[in-house]
Design a protein around this motif. Sequence first.
Motif: not given
Length: 338
Positions: A117-125, A312-318
């Motif tokens: 649920a938090e991922l869209p806001d994290r991506v924008r940040a 954490m792995d997803l955001l590492t790749g991002f």
Amino acid sequence: MTTETVGAGRCPMVEPCGDLGRALAELLDGNPHDPRRGLAVGDQALLTLPHDATLLDNLDAQRTWFLLAELDGRGLAGVDDRWNEHPAVADLRWRLGGALEAAIRDRTGPIVACTAAELPDRVRAELAAVDSPPLSVHLATNGTVEHYRDLLRHRSLYHLREADPHTTAIPRLTGRAKAALVEIQSDEYGGGRHEWMHSTLFARTMQALGLTTDYALYASGLPAITLAWSNALTLFASRRELRAAVVGHLLALECTSSIPNKRNAQGLRRLGYGDAATAFFDEHVEADAVHEQIALYDMAVPLLEAEPTLSMDLLTGFRAALALDADVAQYLLRQWGI
């Protein structure tokens, strides 16, 4: 050039530039069933490798991983395919891959886990925090033909086989995330039409600017940071445990592609080029605007709903996709004196 010959053939061997590359070249120059071929390949060189971001500037390490990845992909010119399954190659791939993963994680910095649920806001940040060099702005307004040729040579490592490393995640995902990745990849492969594959469109741009489309031909002249930009994705693709990093990498590309590609096409038209040169960039303006929503809400969010521990792995790749792309852009701008 015809669509049948675009990017055809194996990857050429890249000249070794250090102990690690020389050890790999010596290993591969022989019979994989020769019992004298031992497991210790480049032991001393591996022991002295850094496990931090400085490895990304190590040309010997980056060339060696590039060849290991291509041995498992297109294959290497003059190298027996059976080497890919050889225990010595597996050992080298395991040890060098571990160092490369550590270097990438050091480059991306500490990452705090998040929920689906938090991922869209994290991506924008994450996107708002990126300090991207003005590469596409320069190309649109002041870029020369030679600047574009440089860009294409660097990007050819990825775009002449665009989609292939991301496709490795398909059998490693399930449910909605899998279906969304298939939908995106279908577009990348031209919806089943070879002439509309994005790799084919990129090759046409190269040809329009007088460059060869032979696969990986320019690899030997590229710096460590460009190889690292390509190698990060092939590392993620080589390990099932990093499947979420592949998803995050693709998500980053889809979130950041439309505007730069629009500028790149504008710059080529400013220089007098037509559709043959701009079709690749034009295609990504529209396609990636749609893919961005699919990648986030139909692929990445459902993946974390199904497997919450992978954030954490997803955001590492991002982050890796954004950071290393910025590193390459900065390198190019410095080369051009900008």
